[in-house]
Design a protein around this motif. Sequence first.
Motif, mmCIF file in Angstrom:
data_model
loop_
_atom_site.group_PDB
_atom_site.id
_atom_site.type_symbol
_atom_site.label_atom_id
_atom_site.label_comp_id
_atom_site.label_asym_id
_atom_site.label_seq_id
_atom_site.Cartn_x
_atom_site.Cartn_y
_atom_site.Cartn_z
ATOM 1 N N PHE A 57 0.773 -1.109 0.062
ATOM 2 C CA PHE A 57 -0.050 0.093 0.077
ATOM 3 C C PHE A 57 0.873 1.297 0.137
ATOM 4 O O PHE A 57 0.432 2.485 0.144
ATOM 5 C CB PHE A 57 -0.929 -0.033 1.260
ATOM 6 C CG PHE A 57 -2.221 -0.894 1.307
ATOM 7 C CD1 PHE A 57 -3.182 -0.818 0.359
ATOM 8 C CD2 PHE A 57 -1.786 -2.112 2.071
ATOM 9 C CE1 PHE A 57 -4.110 -1.809 0.407
ATOM 10 C CE2 PHE A 57 -2.937 -3.020 2.160
ATOM 11 C CZ PHE A 57 -4.135 -2.937 1.179
ATOM 12 N N GLY A 58 1.981 1.119 0.178
ATOM 13 C CA GLY A 58 3.066 2.195 -0.003
ATOM 14 C C GLY A 58 3.294 3.056 1.447
ATOM 15 O O GLY A 58 3.786 4.052 1.474
ATOM 16 N N LEU A 59 2.958 2.057 2.658
ATOM 17 C CA LEU A 59 2.849 2.637 3.858
ATOM 18 C C LEU A 59 4.370 2.018 4.594
ATOM 19 O O LEU A 59 4.493 2.622 5.734
ATOM 20 C CB LEU A 59 1.959 2.077 4.767
ATOM 21 C CG LEU A 59 0.411 2.403 4.303
ATOM 22 C CD1 LEU A 59 -0.843 1.924 4.940
ATOM 23 C CD2 LEU A 59 0.202 4.029 4.187
ATOM 24 N N ASP A 60 4.889 1.311 3.867
ATOM 25 C CA ASP A 60 6.230 0.732 4.531
ATOM 26 C C ASP A 60 7.272 0.676 3.633
ATOM 27 O O ASP A 60 7.309 0.113 2.489
ATOM 28 C CB ASP A 60 5.943 -0.749 4.994
ATOM 29 C CG ASP A 60 7.187 -1.262 5.525
ATOM 30 O OD1 ASP A 60 8.389 -0.525 5.791
ATOM 31 O OD2 ASP A 60 7.134 -2.548 6.225
ATOM 32 N N ASP A 61 8.170 1.545 3.786
ATOM 33 C CA ASP A 61 9.398 1.835 2.704
ATOM 34 C C ASP A 61 10.208 0.433 2.535
ATOM 35 O O ASP A 61 10.937 0.446 1.578
ATOM 36 C CB ASP A 61 10.177 2.970 3.197
ATOM 37 C CG ASP A 61 9.807 4.241 3.266
ATOM 38 O OD1 ASP A 61 8.645 4.384 2.566
ATOM 39 O OD2 ASP A 61 10.071 5.042 4.077
ATOM 40 N N ARG A 62 10.053 -0.254 3.416
ATOM 41 C CA ARG A 62 11.040 -1.506 3.128
ATOM 42 C C ARG A 62 10.414 -2.584 2.363
ATOM 43 O O ARG A 62 10.840 -3.462 1.777
ATOM 44 C CB ARG A 62 11.244 -2.165 4.483
ATOM 45 C CG ARG A 62 11.976 -1.300 5.549
ATOM 46 C CD ARG A 62 11.651 -1.923 7.163
ATOM 47 N NE ARG A 62 10.476 -1.984 7.607
ATOM 48 C CZ ARG A 62 10.386 -2.441 8.704
ATOM 49 N NH1 ARG A 62 10.995 -3.082 9.623
ATOM 50 N NH2 ARG A 62 8.810 -2.521 9.069
ATOM 51 N N GLN A 63 9.132 -2.498 2.041
ATOM 52 C CA GLN A 63 8.091 -3.361 1.213
ATOM 53 C C GLN A 63 8.557 -3.243 -0.109
ATOM 54 O O GLN A 63 8.482 -2.104 -0.555
ATOM 55 C CB GLN A 63 6.663 -3.273 1.495
ATOM 56 C CG GLN A 63 6.065 -4.469 1.024
ATOM 57 C CD GLN A 63 4.536 -4.261 1.490
ATOM 58 O OE1 GLN A 63 4.051 -3.539 2.123
ATOM 59 N NE2 GLN A 63 3.776 -5.111 1.038
ATOM 60 N N GLU A 64 8.533 -4.093 -0.889
ATOM 61 C CA GLU A 64 9.047 -4.270 -2.274
ATOM 62 C C GLU A 64 7.658 -4.305 -3.300
ATOM 63 O O GLU A 64 6.820 -4.861 -2.685
ATOM 64 C CB GLU A 64 10.127 -5.183 -2.784
ATOM 65 C CG GLU A 64 11.259 -5.066 -1.947
ATOM 66 C CD GLU A 64 12.392 -5.938 -2.440
ATOM 67 O OE1 GLU A 64 11.905 -6.988 -3.311
ATOM 68 O OE2 GLU A 64 13.579 -6.000 -1.984
ATOM 69 N N GLY A 65 7.868 -4.232 -4.518
ATOM 70 C CA GLY A 65 6.693 -4.252 -5.281
ATOM 71 C C GLY A 65 5.849 -2.721 -5.601
ATOM 72 O O GLY A 65 6.384 -1.730 -5.081
#
Length: 561
Positions: A57-65
């Motif tokens: 959802f773009g809420l975690d900078d560590r998440q990819e994709g």
Amino acid sequence: MSVKNSKFISFHSDVSQIPRPDKFTFPFYYEPHELAVIAMSQVQEYLETQTEWEHNFGLDDRQEGLVIGKMFGVLVVEDKQGELGFLAAFSGKLADSNEFDYFVPPVFDLLDSKGFFRKEEVVINEVTIQIDQLEKEEAYLNAKRKLEEASKSYLKELQKYKIEIKTAKAERKLIRENSKDLIPEELEALLEDLRKQSIREQYFLKDFTETNKKQIASLSEVVESFENQLAELREKRKNMSNTLQGEIFDSYYFLNAEKEKRSLQSIFQNTIDHKPPAGAGECAAPKLLQFAFENELKPICLGEFWWGASPKSEVRVHKQVYPACRGKCEPILGHMLEGIETDENPMLQNPAENKDLEIVFEDEYLVIVNKPAEFLSVPGKNITDSVYTRMKEKYPEATGPLIVHRLDMSTSGILVLAKDKQVHMHLQKQFIKRNVQKRYVALLDGIVVKDSGIIDLPLRVDLDDRPRQLVCYEHGKRAVTKWEVVERRNSQTLIYFYPITGRTHQLRVHAAHMLGLNAPIVGDDLYGSKENRLHLHAQFLQFTHPITKEAVKIKVDAEFT
């Protein structure tokens, strides 16, 4: 466990003492009922803690994709036993799927492997594969390459030879001019030789052209043969896709409280485009109502909110409540809510009732008013009361359009009117040529760090959700705003706007958008949060009087400054 019970979500807290609404939510402009607010908070808690699926959802900078924010919705419902609970849904797809235990299913599941869509999609994909293979065919690519090379070589050599012919012609002319003193026999022989040179050049040019054109035509035939095959395959794929889309529109039906069915195609047949827009029926509200009607659940109230980072094209705020979109949802919900008494449509109520127009300047040629917030400049589709109608009644002898420029209904401030056509034309020309000095004052919800700057973000209307505007670099019109901070106070910023262009909602979008000031105007119910009013005011205006030619300067302070 029944289908209903698997989707029917109980409230975590006791809501028995909360009065239920008398009418169902008007979905296109509303303040969510307390029950909907509690339900949305519970869904948000689930989204923050669930571990069953992953979606960026773009809420975690560590998440990819790829970052994709989503609109979620809740529908508070009552079952046959009088138990109160709610349903939850999301718009479109979530984590590349349509089916989750927590959320109601789609009205029509395009991802169902056993459905006709998937079967037909396989056939269409086979045609796409044929097109891809043909586009990469070595014989086709070689023929295209040779055709391009032959065409370039021909044009290059042709140009070169034409220059040579032109040079030789000039030389022959010079020889003729310098051979006037020759005896007749020698002159005749010389002229004959020059004539033969000219004929040889023309024959060579003709032969050169015919030879190259034959070669190019031969290569063109090969290329054209491949491209005809490609055109046939593309047309076949287009027809198959149109047929499939028609089948979907006819199979995609919606219920209302009376269990009356209408297909997606029939619902949109009387709209401007006569067909459903892409994604119609995949929003949260239709999904929620469809499931409720299918499972004998009584709708009580509705609420929808955005979850995630804002898209770059539009203004969406994490956890903020939003109305249903008009382009996709209005025709569908118009059918689905038949037989259900909803709250009054506030857009049919006259917001200018009991409001007065203050005249801040007047002479025999023009009049300047201080327009209140929530007051139309010109008559609307459903409401005629406006600055124009009030002034037309006040000055019945005035000629011409009267209104020289406009302010959004929600914006207050200075508005100029002309009393005759010539004055109107002269004033409007000043606005068009940007010879008028304008300053707006606004209170923004947030702290703007910089002291001043220029925003340049092109805008266009959101075709699926008018009158909202989108930032669009492909189809948008240029919109430029100069700004400067006046004061920072209590997590808010008082700011001056100097619009260079005058696009619809320009200042509102430039303030709220992440690429603008990223701080919506206080009270902006489209791009921020609703308050008692939109805190945007046309404060200062300077122009040249059409008759006296003197500078007219008008300043009216806003109530919120």
